[in-house]
Design an enzyme around this catalytic site. Structure first.
Site, PDB file in Angstrom:
ATOM      1  N   LYS A   1      16.672  -8.431   8.707  1.00  0.00           N
ATOM      2  CA  LYS A   1      17.411  -8.745   7.476  1.00  0.00           C
ATOM      3  C   LYS A   1      18.428  -9.850   7.712  1.00  0.00           C
ATOM      4  O   LYS A   1      18.714 -10.634   6.804  1.00  0.00           O
ATOM      5  CB  LYS A   1      18.064  -7.479   6.897  1.00  0.00           C
ATOM      6  CG  LYS A   1      17.019  -6.490   6.382  1.00  0.00           C
ATOM      7  CD  LYS A   1      17.361  -5.831   5.063  1.00  0.00           C
ATOM      8  CE  LYS A   1      16.147  -5.119   4.527  1.00  0.00           C
ATOM      9  NZ  LYS A   1      16.368  -4.226   3.420  1.00  0.00           N
TER      10      LYS A   1
ATOM     11  N   LYS B   1       9.554  -4.077  -0.717  1.00  0.00           N
ATOM     12  CA  LYS B   1       9.995  -4.123  -2.107  1.00  0.00           C
ATOM     13  C   LYS B   1      10.600  -5.471  -2.472  1.00  0.00           C
ATOM     14  O   LYS B   1      10.461  -5.961  -3.567  1.00  0.00           O
ATOM     15  CB  LYS B   1      11.104  -3.073  -2.260  1.00  0.00           C
ATOM     16  CG  LYS B   1      10.811  -2.004  -3.249  1.00  0.00           C
ATOM     17  CD  LYS B   1      12.069  -1.217  -3.498  1.00  0.00           C
ATOM     18  CE  LYS B   1      12.133   0.009  -2.632  1.00  0.00           C
ATOM     19  NZ  LYS B   1      13.311   0.102  -1.802  1.00  0.00           N
TER      20      LYS B   1
ATOM     21  N   LYS C   1       5.252  -6.059   7.159  1.00  0.00           N
ATOM     22  CA  LYS C   1       5.328  -4.859   6.301  1.00  0.00           C
ATOM     23  C   LYS C   1       5.379  -5.231   4.810  1.00  0.00           C
ATOM     24  O   LYS C   1       6.034  -6.214   4.454  1.00  0.00           O
ATOM     25  CB  LYS C   1       6.602  -4.092   6.724  1.00  0.00           C
ATOM     26  CG  LYS C   1       7.029  -2.977   5.808  1.00  0.00           C
ATOM     27  CD  LYS C   1       8.356  -2.376   6.270  1.00  0.00           C
ATOM     28  CE  LYS C   1       9.474  -2.736   5.307  1.00  0.00           C
ATOM     29  NZ  LYS C   1      10.401  -1.663   4.986  1.00  0.00           N
TER      30      LYS C   1
HETATM   31  P1  ATP Z   1      13.678  -3.307   0.992  1.00  0.00           P
HETATM   32  O1  ATP Z   1      12.541  -4.279   0.921  1.00  0.00           O
HETATM   33  O2  ATP Z   1      14.620  -3.416  -0.158  1.00  0.00           O
HETATM   34  O3  ATP Z   1      14.360  -3.316   2.323  1.00  0.00           O
HETATM   35  P2  ATP Z   1      11.807  -1.223   1.504  1.00  0.00           P
HETATM   36  O4  ATP Z   1      10.563  -1.620   0.776  1.00  0.00           O
HETATM   37  O5  ATP Z   1      11.811  -1.421   2.976  1.00  0.00           O
HETATM   38  O6  ATP Z   1      13.059  -1.889   0.823  1.00  0.00           O
HETATM   39  P3  ATP Z   1      13.139   1.358   1.435  1.00  0.00           P
HETATM   40  O7  ATP Z   1      13.797   1.801   0.207  1.00  0.00           O
HETATM   41  O8  ATP Z   1      14.026   0.797   2.463  1.00  0.00           O
HETATM   42  O9  ATP Z   1      12.018   0.284   1.110  1.00  0.00           O
HETATM   43  O10 ATP Z   1      12.244   2.521   2.036  1.00  0.00           O
HETATM   44  C1  ATP Z   1      11.968   3.767   1.460  1.00  0.00           C
HETATM   45  C2  ATP Z   1      10.936   4.486   2.291  1.00  0.00           C
HETATM   46  O11 ATP Z   1       9.684   3.812   2.252  1.00  0.00           O
HETATM   47  C3  ATP Z   1      11.291   4.594   3.776  1.00  0.00           C
HETATM   48  O12 ATP Z   1      10.955   5.874   4.246  1.00  0.00           O
HETATM   49  C4  ATP Z   1      10.425   3.574   4.445  1.00  0.00           C
HETATM   50  O13 ATP Z   1      10.106   3.913   5.773  1.00  0.00           O
HETATM   51  C5  ATP Z   1       9.200   3.619   3.569  1.00  0.00           C
HETATM   52  N1  ATP Z   1       8.503   2.342   3.573  1.00  0.00           N
HETATM   53  C6  ATP Z   1       9.007   1.152   3.185  1.00  0.00           C
HETATM   54  N2  ATP Z   1       8.092   0.193   3.269  1.00  0.00           N
HETATM   55  C7  ATP Z   1       6.964   0.782   3.744  1.00  0.00           C
HETATM   56  C8  ATP Z   1       5.664   0.301   4.061  1.00  0.00           C
HETATM   57  N3  ATP Z   1       5.343  -0.955   3.888  1.00  0.00           N
HETATM   58  N4  ATP Z   1       4.748   1.181   4.518  1.00  0.00           N
HETATM   59  C9  ATP Z   1       5.061   2.482   4.681  1.00  0.00           C
HETATM   60  N5  ATP Z   1       6.282   3.007   4.408  1.00  0.00           N
HETATM   61  C10 ATP Z   1       7.227   2.172   3.940  1.00  0.00           C
END
Ligand code: ATP
Ligand code: LTN
Length: 423
Positions: free
Chosen positions: A206, A291, A288
């Site tokens: 980040k 979001k 990965k």
């Molecule tokens: P951001 O992009 O805003 O950092 P994020 O997509 O990483 O957000 P979080 O809200 O941080 O999402 O994560 C919520 C849950 O989803 C966590 O348990 C995280 O491990 C899981 N998660 C996030 N992205 C993935 C992915 N690509 N595959 C599997 N699990 C995921």
């Protein structure tokens, strides 16, 4: 089940968020309107707004368990001081093992969030006491538009409920509504070596992504996450694999604190799925799915239309081999196979057999259709929930009360052990 109106719970517990005007109007039109509560003049709601609009779950004068009694007891215990011990359940009652997890309201959540984490949350509801949070305090480590953050917080909560989390079985709440998270986070930061924080993958990623704003919150993010988990004496944390390092840090902090004082925190374990723990970007399958990815083609969101889903999978990056087979040399195809496998229950071997001799076009179409079918009922339920903002806010308000009661108990213990003066 506590049946207090959203607005009043929030005012009693000092949360900052006001309930929208339509929700307020709806709450005031409720059968409870007009009943005056104790001391602060807040109106009490007896119509079970939270669990169901119709059923009065408990009535005044039913001994010590009705909402009026709970309200009085909570208020007395609270005494304007967040440090009071308020038990959601009797200390003597044996409790189920506890689950805690969180999701940031940083946008409509993705198929990655769903497959890796949220999909598993409802499955744990019967066996465990589950507490799920929309972690808005984590979200502001990256600059957020205030109106969008507010909207996304509600939307994320609605999407969690639509994904199968039942507010009657689980606690669902917004992190900033329970001040104990930030309070414990400060204490825990004094039990976390600086070097441990700078080693975190997420911090490195980040800060590389937002070089213009490498703020302290980005660095201390995992301490707040540790506070989230440890406040609830959590046994199990269902997460995607990207959060494993953060969970290990939480365990280290707990161990250090328990060692310096005496056993205080339960040691949490991770619950990470075998397949789908890391759904990858459809455009850069070595990254990965996230979001906050700026490339919409890389991300399937829970509220995408069937057309958008079909289009995104059609454009998904694969390889030139043309063979549906899993392997480290085929990250794009392996990613699609994981998604398909998780949603259909088929193994990689099953999928390879099913698409033997068929091209990527057909395979992508099948994956996309499976995703469309899996998301359809969630999308329908989401639309229904979002239209009923009074209900949604009621769920979150009750969640904050129930979570706050547990959290304050842990915080009180911690404050006492470290020697903060208690008056
Ligand atoms: P951001 O992009 O805003 O950092 P994020 O997509 O990483 O957000 P979080 O809200 O941080 O999402 O994560 C919520 C849950 O989803 C966590 O348990 C995280 O491990 C899981 N998660 C996030 N992205 C993935 C992915 N690509 N595959 C599997 N699990 C995921
Ligand atoms: N950091 C997590 C979200 C999160 C979380 C938690 C997950 C915040 N607090 C506690 C599990 C338990 C993420 O997914 N980025």
């Amino acid at each position: 089940m506590i049946g207090l109106c959203a607005r009043h719970i929030l005012s009693v517990y000092g949360a900052v968020q006001k309930i929208s005007r339509p929700a307020r109007r709806k709450a005031q039109k409720s059968p409870c309107a007009g009943l005056r509560g104790v001391a602060c003049g807040a109106r009490l709601c007896y119509h079970g707004y939270i669990a169901s609009h119709k059923n009065a779950l408990s009535r005044p004068g039913q001994g010590g368990t009705g909402p009026r009694a709970v309200f009085r007891r909570e208020k007395r215990r609270n005494g304007g001081n967040d440090m009071s011990e308020a038990g959601a359940q009797s200390a003597a009652a044996p409790r189920k093992k506890r689950v805690f997890s969180g999701i940031q309201p940083t946008g409509v959540f993705t198929l990655g969030n769903y497959v890796g984490a949220v999909r598993n949350w409802p499955k744990l509801q019967d066996e465990y006491e589950c507490i799920y949070s929309v972690v808005d305090e984590h979200a502001i480590t990256v600059r957020q538009d205030p109106a969008a953050l507010r909207r996304q917080t509600r939307e994320t909560a609605a999407l969690l409920l639509a994904s199968g989390i039942s507010p009657e079985k689980s606690v669902v709440f917004v992190q900033s509504h329970v001040p104990a998270h930030a309070q414990l986070s400060w204490v825990l930061s004094c039990f976390c070596p600086f070097g441990d924080l700078t080693r975190m993958h997420q911090f490195k990623e980040k800060s590389a992504k937002h070089p213009e704003d490498i703020n302290g919150g980005l660095l201390t993010y995992p301490i707040l996450m540790a506070a989230d988990i440890l406040l609830y004496q959590t046994d199990l944390v269902p997460i995607g694999i990207d959060q494993k390092q953060h969970l290990e840090l939480a365990r280290n902090i707990a161990q250090r604190f328990n060692g310096v004082y005496s056993p205080t925190f339960t040691m949490p374990d991770g619950y990470i799925p075998q397949v789908g723990a890391k759904v990858m970007s459809l455009q850069e399958p070595e990254k990965k799915m996230s979001k906050s990815d700026a490339n919409e083609n890389a991300v399937v969101r829970m509220l995408d239309t069937p057309d958008a889903i079909l289009r995104k999978f059609k454009r998904a990056v694969t390889d030139s081999d043309g063979c549906v087979r899993a392997g480290a040399d085929k990250p794009g195809v392996t990613n699609l196979m994981s998604i398909y496998g998780v949603l259909t229950g088929k193994s990689f071997a099953d999928i390879e057999r099913e698409f033997d001799g068929r091209g990527y076009g057909e395979f992508k179409q099948a994956v996309a259709q499976t995703v469309v079918d899996a998301l359809r009922p969630i999308q329908q339920e989401y639309a229904r929930l979002l239209a009923d903002r009074g209900y949604l806010d009621g769920v979150l308000a009750e969640g904050a009360v129930r979570a706050g009661a547990i959290a304050r108990r842990t915080l009180a213990k911690v404050y006492k052990k470290i020697g903060f003066l208690q008056l």
